[in-house]
Scaffold this active site. Structure first.
Site, PDB file in Angstrom:
ATOM      1  CB  ALA A  10      -1.013   0.201   1.033  1.00 39.53           C
ATOM      2  CE  LYS A  44       7.989  -4.332  -2.477  1.00 41.98           C
ATOM      3  NZ  LYS A  44       7.560  -3.852  -3.317  1.00 41.98           N
ATOM      4  CG  ASP A 204      41.714   9.500   6.692  1.00 43.70           C
ATOM      5  OD1 ASP A 204      40.368  10.614   6.159  1.00 43.70           O
ATOM      6  OD2 ASP A 204      41.569   8.758   7.103  1.00 43.70           O
TER       7      ASP A 204
END
Ligand code: SPV
Ligand code: MG
Length: 432
Positions: A10, A44, A204
């Protein structure tokens, strides 16, 4: 009156769904099972609406008599509870990840002579257009920003992969595999300071500052839609961190992780080979509190990264810090380790599991890459970050190609190492 059962997410309703509901109505009283975030995350991506909003939508569909939640992709629990005479579904689940779910439905319905009714899949709807449209909605800062918290509620362990530019974010976004009928993908991305700096050819050490990081972040935001966890280095000084939090929240970043170090930051994987200074608990807590106060809404997460194991300060120090940081209001704890052995790490996890009040736990298995996600989950880890793997895999491939061209004084020999030109041309939609 006969009863029919329809499971729905939905989220986006289209005529195909109404066909199913209409069929169910013809057969009897309609019970809709709204798939929870947890159920959807089994196969999903999370929908853009929350499960409560989706339930509300289902309750307002004409002809629906009752709405319940369905908490797993497997229908069994709800079917046993409701004992419908019919389950109605499109006929598109005979293959693929839902095949087993379908077989189980048939099996369970047999117990009371229930029937599975399948109606032809509605072919005249462009699902990919709908899906792409939804991706645009999901990209909105508010929905995207809140996704990590929803994933944490829905999934056993949230799987994150490093991205350092638009292209790598698309790899995180789109890569999927199906293993033993289980569809796997990444839930979101980590914008690493190491790979962001390295891809710019810089060390870094917080030299690539927030303004430069924003370029990468924007590239990623523009082309992808999954939630982002930002490596915020030390967060900088408190007065700056407040602005970083506001900026990242506004952009739709889900979480920032800051490490409890001060001074010139060096990458943690150097461990004690370089000079690195851990912040005091008091100072770091101040930074956390200031950050939490700066954010506007509750969704944005500030995660504290504990460097005690990196700096050989021991598990007890790490635990003491975790308690203090949680008291200061952090939304997550990242425990970092550069040891192949997981002895200290797991010792920390076991003790952390006993805390009365816990926040999600993050692990970065770069040094202990043999450890599986199942094992980390068992140890109470909620987020696993594969922190640098796309850059580390790309670099050797590129060096190899460069050397091969030099060795042969032509490019023929590298063809098999490269993707076909036709493929690179079509890789990004809209190139033509
Ligand atoms: C990064 O990816 O930049 C990190 C993780 O901070 S680590 O390199 O392991 O320190
Ligand atoms: Mg970093």
């Amino acid at each position: 009156m006969k009863k029919s059962y329809v499971a729905l997410s939905a989220d986006v309703l289209h005529p195909g769904h109404y066909n199913i509901i209409n069929k169910a109505r013809e057969l009897g009283e309609v019970v809709v099972g709204v798939l929870t975030d947890k159920a959807i995350s089994e196969y999903k991506r999370l929908p853009y609406l929350s499960q409560d909003q989706r339930k509300n939508i289902a309750e307002n569909i004409k002809g629906v008599n009752k709405v319940v939640f369905q908490d797993t992709l497997d229908y069994t629990e709800n079917l046993l509870d409701i004992k419908p005479d019919y389950v109605v579904h499109g006929d598109n689940w005979k293959h693929g990840v839902q095949k087993k779910v379908r077989e189980k439905v048939i099996e369970v319905l047999k117990q009371w002579n229930g029937q599975l009714i399948e109606i032809p899949y509605t072919k005249d709807i462009s699902f990919s257009k709908l899906r792409n449209g939804m991706n645009e909605v999901i990209k909105s800062p508010e929905i995207r920003g809140g996704m990590l918290r929803r994933l944490l509620n829905a999934k056993k362990i949230v799987r994150i992969l490093e991205a350092h530019d638009g292209l790598t974010s698309l790899i995180v976004e789109n890569t999927e595999v199906i293993v033993d009928g289980e569809k796997r993908s990444f839930d979101g991305m980590w914008i690493s300071s190491l790979t962001d700096s390295t891809s710019k050819g810089k060390p870094d050490i917080e030299l690539v500052d927030v303004t430069s990081r924003l370029q990468t972040i924007n590239e990623v935001l523009e082309v992808s839609s999954k939630p982002i966890i930002l490596d915020g280095d030390t967060g900088g000084i408190l007065e700056h961190f407040i602005y970083t939090v506001k900026t990242m929240e506004r952009l739709g970043i889900s979480a920032i992780i800051i490490e409890d170090k001060v001074g010139l930051k060096k990458n943690s994987l150097f461990g004690t080979d370089v000079k690195q200074t851990q912040d005091t608990i008091e100072n770091f807590c101040k930074k956390i509190r200031a950050g939490k106060k700066a954010q506007l809404k509750k969704d944005f997460m500030i995660i504290a990264r504990i460097e005690s194991l990196i700096l050989k300060q021991g598990v007890l120090d790490a635990l003491k810090r975790a308690k203090a940081y949680i008291d200061a209001g952090v939304d997550g704890i990242m425990i970092h380790s550069k040891d192949k052995s997981t002895e200290d790490l797991f010792h920390f996890c076991d003790e952390y599991a006993k805390f009365d009040y816990k926040v999600p736990l993050v692990a970065v298995p770069s040094a202990y890459s043999h450890v599986t996600e199942e094992k980390l989950y068992e140890k109470g880890v909620n987020i696993v970050i594969y922190a640098n793997h796309l850059l580390r895999s790309a670099y050797p491939a590129m060096v190899k190609v460069s050397k091969t061209i030099l060795e042969n004084k032509r490019a023929l020999e590298v063809e098999e190492l490269c993707m076909p030109i036709k493929d690179i041309l079509n890789l990004i939609p809209g190139t033509k």
